[in-house]
Design a protein around this motif. Sequence first.
Motif, PDB file in Angstrom:
ATOM      1  N   HIS A  96      -6.397  10.168   0.488  1.00  0.00           N
ATOM      2  CA  HIS A  96      -6.316  10.404   1.931  1.00  0.00           C
ATOM      3  C   HIS A  96      -5.431   9.296   2.498  1.00  0.00           C
ATOM      4  O   HIS A  96      -5.939   8.230   2.836  1.00  0.00           O
ATOM      5  N   PRO A  97      -4.118   9.505   2.637  1.00  0.00           N
ATOM      6  CA  PRO A  97      -3.211   8.407   2.977  1.00  0.00           C
ATOM      7  C   PRO A  97      -3.268   7.922   4.422  1.00  0.00           C
ATOM      8  O   PRO A  97      -2.582   6.988   4.785  1.00  0.00           O
ATOM      9  N   VAL A  98      -4.106   8.506   5.245  1.00  0.00           N
ATOM     10  CA  VAL A  98      -4.133   8.141   6.662  1.00  0.00           C
ATOM     11  C   VAL A  98      -4.596   6.697   6.848  1.00  0.00           C
ATOM     12  O   VAL A  98      -5.614   6.284   6.307  1.00  0.00           O
ATOM     13  N   GLY A  99      -3.834   5.933   7.584  1.00  0.00           N
ATOM     14  CA  GLY A  99      -4.225   4.584   7.967  1.00  0.00           C
ATOM     15  C   GLY A  99      -3.993   3.502   6.932  1.00  0.00           C
ATOM     16  O   GLY A  99      -4.391   2.361   7.136  1.00  0.00           O
ATOM     17  N   ILE A 100      -3.343   3.799   5.830  1.00  0.00           N
ATOM     18  CA  ILE A 100      -3.102   2.787   4.802  1.00  0.00           C
ATOM     19  C   ILE A 100      -1.953   1.885   5.247  1.00  0.00           C
ATOM     20  O   ILE A 100      -0.920   2.357   5.714  1.00  0.00           O
ATOM     21  N   THR A 101      -2.142   0.570   5.105  1.00  0.00           N
ATOM     22  CA  THR A 101      -1.107  -0.399   5.442  1.00  0.00           C
ATOM     23  C   THR A 101      -0.874  -1.287   4.234  1.00  0.00           C
ATOM     24  O   THR A 101      -1.799  -1.934   3.745  1.00  0.00           O
ATOM     25  N   LEU A 102       0.374  -1.298   3.752  1.00  0.00           N
ATOM     26  CA  LEU A 102       0.752  -2.143   2.620  1.00  0.00           C
ATOM     27  C   LEU A 102       1.876  -3.067   3.063  1.00  0.00           C
ATOM     28  O   LEU A 102       2.924  -2.603   3.508  1.00  0.00           O
ATOM     29  N   GLY A 103       1.659  -4.369   2.939  1.00  0.00           N
ATOM     30  CA  GLY A 103       2.659  -5.353   3.345  1.00  0.00           C
ATOM     31  C   GLY A 103       3.794  -5.459   2.349  1.00  0.00           C
ATOM     32  O   GLY A 103       3.690  -5.043   1.198  1.00  0.00           O
ATOM     33  N   LYS A 104       4.892  -6.055   2.815  1.00  0.00           N
ATOM     34  CA  LYS A 104       6.078  -6.232   1.989  1.00  0.00           C
ATOM     35  C   LYS A 104       5.743  -7.091   0.767  1.00  0.00           C
ATOM     36  O   LYS A 104       5.000  -8.058   0.875  1.00  0.00           O
TER      37      LYS A 104
END
Length: 130
Positions: free
Chosen positions: A42-50
């Motif tokens: 469920h990809p909603v709201g995923i945050t991955l930093g640089k």
Amino acid sequence: MNYFHFKGKRRLAQHWQRRILYKYGCDIEPGVKIHSSCIFPHPVGITLGKNVVIDENVKIHQNVTIGSSPLKSGKELMPKIEKNVTIFAGAVIAGDLTISQGAIIGANAVVSRDIQEKSTVVAAKPTILT
């Protein structure tokens, strides 16, 4: 997105980053190294930093944040997620740390230090003081 980022075409990478953000509601920065076997049920709201590194067979559920923690030196040190890790909804992984093979990060857990192989991390029940 990463193809353009690593070829030096930053504007195209940013364009695709924005399209992913609008379509799926997740923010994945250009420069993230994600193995092709990584699963986002469920990809909603995923945050991955640089510069986050995600190894093979990792499963990341919704509303997970993986990124740096603020440092006085101004450097951003990102987490490394090793093989066969499962990260459940709402977890936050921040800082220069490693989540070792086979670890399970429970829902709403906040991880700020290294996790050993085949460990399980869960969120603590909040205590209400009266």
